[in-house]
Write a protein that holds these residues in place. Structure first.
Motif, short mmCIF file in Angstrom:
data_model
loop_
_atom_site.label_atom_id
_atom_site.label_comp_id
_atom_site.label_asym_id
_atom_site.label_seq_id
_atom_site.Cartn_x
_atom_site.Cartn_y
_atom_site.Cartn_z
N UNK A 152 -34.66 -51.58 -27.54
CA UNK A 152 -34.13 -52.91 -27.31
C UNK A 152 -33.38 -52.89 -25.98
N UNK A 153 -33.59 -53.91 -25.16
CA UNK A 153 -32.77 -54.06 -23.96
C UNK A 153 -31.45 -54.70 -24.42
N UNK A 154 -30.40 -53.89 -24.40
CA UNK A 154 -29.14 -54.31 -25.01
C UNK A 154 -28.42 -55.41 -24.26
N UNK A 155 -28.85 -55.71 -23.03
CA UNK A 155 -28.25 -56.83 -22.31
C UNK A 155 -28.83 -58.16 -22.77
N UNK A 156 -29.90 -58.11 -23.54
CA UNK A 156 -30.59 -59.34 -23.97
C UNK A 156 -30.42 -59.64 -25.45
N UNK A 157 -29.56 -58.90 -26.13
CA UNK A 157 -29.30 -59.16 -27.54
C UNK A 157 -27.80 -59.23 -27.74
N UNK A 158 -27.39 -60.09 -28.63
CA UNK A 158 -25.98 -60.23 -28.93
C UNK A 158 -25.55 -59.18 -29.96
N UNK A 159 -24.31 -58.73 -29.82
CA UNK A 159 -23.79 -57.73 -30.76
C UNK A 159 -23.83 -58.26 -32.20
N UNK A 160 -23.53 -59.55 -32.39
CA UNK A 160 -23.52 -60.11 -33.75
C UNK A 160 -24.91 -60.09 -34.38
N UNK A 161 -25.95 -60.07 -33.57
CA UNK A 161 -27.32 -60.03 -34.09
C UNK A 161 -27.66 -58.65 -34.65
N UNK A 162 -26.87 -57.65 -34.29
CA UNK A 162 -27.14 -56.28 -34.72
C UNK A 162 -26.18 -55.81 -35.81
N UNK A 163 -25.46 -56.74 -36.40
CA UNK A 163 -24.50 -56.43 -37.45
C UNK A 163 -25.16 -55.61 -38.56
N UNK A 164 -24.57 -54.45 -38.86
CA UNK A 164 -25.06 -53.59 -39.94
C UNK A 164 -26.22 -52.70 -39.57
N UNK A 165 -26.70 -52.78 -38.36
CA UNK A 165 -27.86 -51.98 -37.97
C UNK A 165 -27.47 -50.66 -37.33
#
Length: 180
Positions: free
Chosen positions: A73-86
Motif C-alpha cells: 500500500x502507498x501509505x501516503x494515499x490511505x488514511x490511518x482511520x481506514x487501517x484501524x485494526x489492521x
C-alpha cells in the motif's frame, strides 16, 4: 519520544479527532488522530517510525510503501482511520528480533540494490510482496510488479537481481529432500 507534527490551523473549523488502533510490526498502537491523517503521517509523526519515507506524497513514487495485511500500500494515499485494526509492516519490522536480516534485505545488500537509500524502504516492502505473490517468473515480470517504486539513482538492474535471487532462494528453501 516520537515527535508530533503541529496541526494545520484552519479558520473557524474544528476537525474532531478519532481513535485508531494500528498493529504495526506486531505491536498494537492506539492513536488519537484527525480523520484526514494519512497512514504515512501516523507512522512517522505519531509513532516515530521514520523508515517509511515521503517522496512525492501523491502515490506516484512508492517511497512510502508499507504492507497492510501483507499487501503493498502507498501509505501516503490511505488514511490511518481506514487501517484501524489492521496489521501493518514497515521496514523497521522486516529484520528478525535477533537482528537477522529478512531474505530480501540480505539480497539487496548482496546485490548492492540501493544507492542513496531513500527509496530502499519502499523497494524492500514491495519486493517482499512481489516474492510472496509469486510475480517472479522472469525479469520482465519482476520489473512490471516493482514498477510502482521509483529509484532516482537507477539501481533497477540490482533491484531486479535481488528480487530474482530472493525468489530463487525462497523456492529452494521451501523444498524438501523428496522434492529435488
Amino acid at each position: 519520544m516520537p515527535r508530533t507534527r503541529p496541526r494545520a490551523r484552519t479558520r473557524g473549523t474544528h476537525v474532531p479527532e478519532t481513535k485508531v488502533t494500528l498493529k504495526v510490526n506486531g505491536t498494537p498502537h492506539t492513536l488519537t488522530v484527525e480523520p484526514r491523517v494519512t497512514l504515512v503521517r501516523a507512522l512517522r509523526d505519531h509513532l516515530g517510525l521514520t523508515g517509511t519515507k515521503i517522496g512525492c506524497d501523491r502515490g506516484e513514487c512508492g517511497a512510502c510503501t508499507v504492507l497492510v495485511e501483507g499487501r503493498r500500500v502507498t501509505s501516503c494515499m490511505t488514511l490511518a482511520v481506514m487501517q484501524d485494526g489492521r496489521e501493518i509492516t514497515t521496514v523497521e519490522g522486516l529484520a528478525g528480533a535477533d537482528g537477522e536480516l529478512h531474505p530480501v534485505q540480505a539480497a539487496f545488500a548482496e546485490h548492492d540494490a540501493f544507492q542513496c537509500g531513500y527509496c530502499t524502504p519502499g523497494q524492500l516492502l514491495s519486493a517482499v510482496a512481489c516474492v510472496a505473490e509469486g510475480h517472479t517468473r522472469d525479469d520482465d515480470e519482476i520489473r512490471e510488479w516493482m514498477s510502482g517504486n521509483l529509484c532516482r539513482c537507477g539501481a533497477y538492474p540490482q533491484i531486479v537481481a535481488a528480487v530474482r535471487d530472493t525468489a530463487r532462494r525462497t523456492a529452494l528453501a521451501g523444498r524438501t529432500d523428496g522434492d529435488a
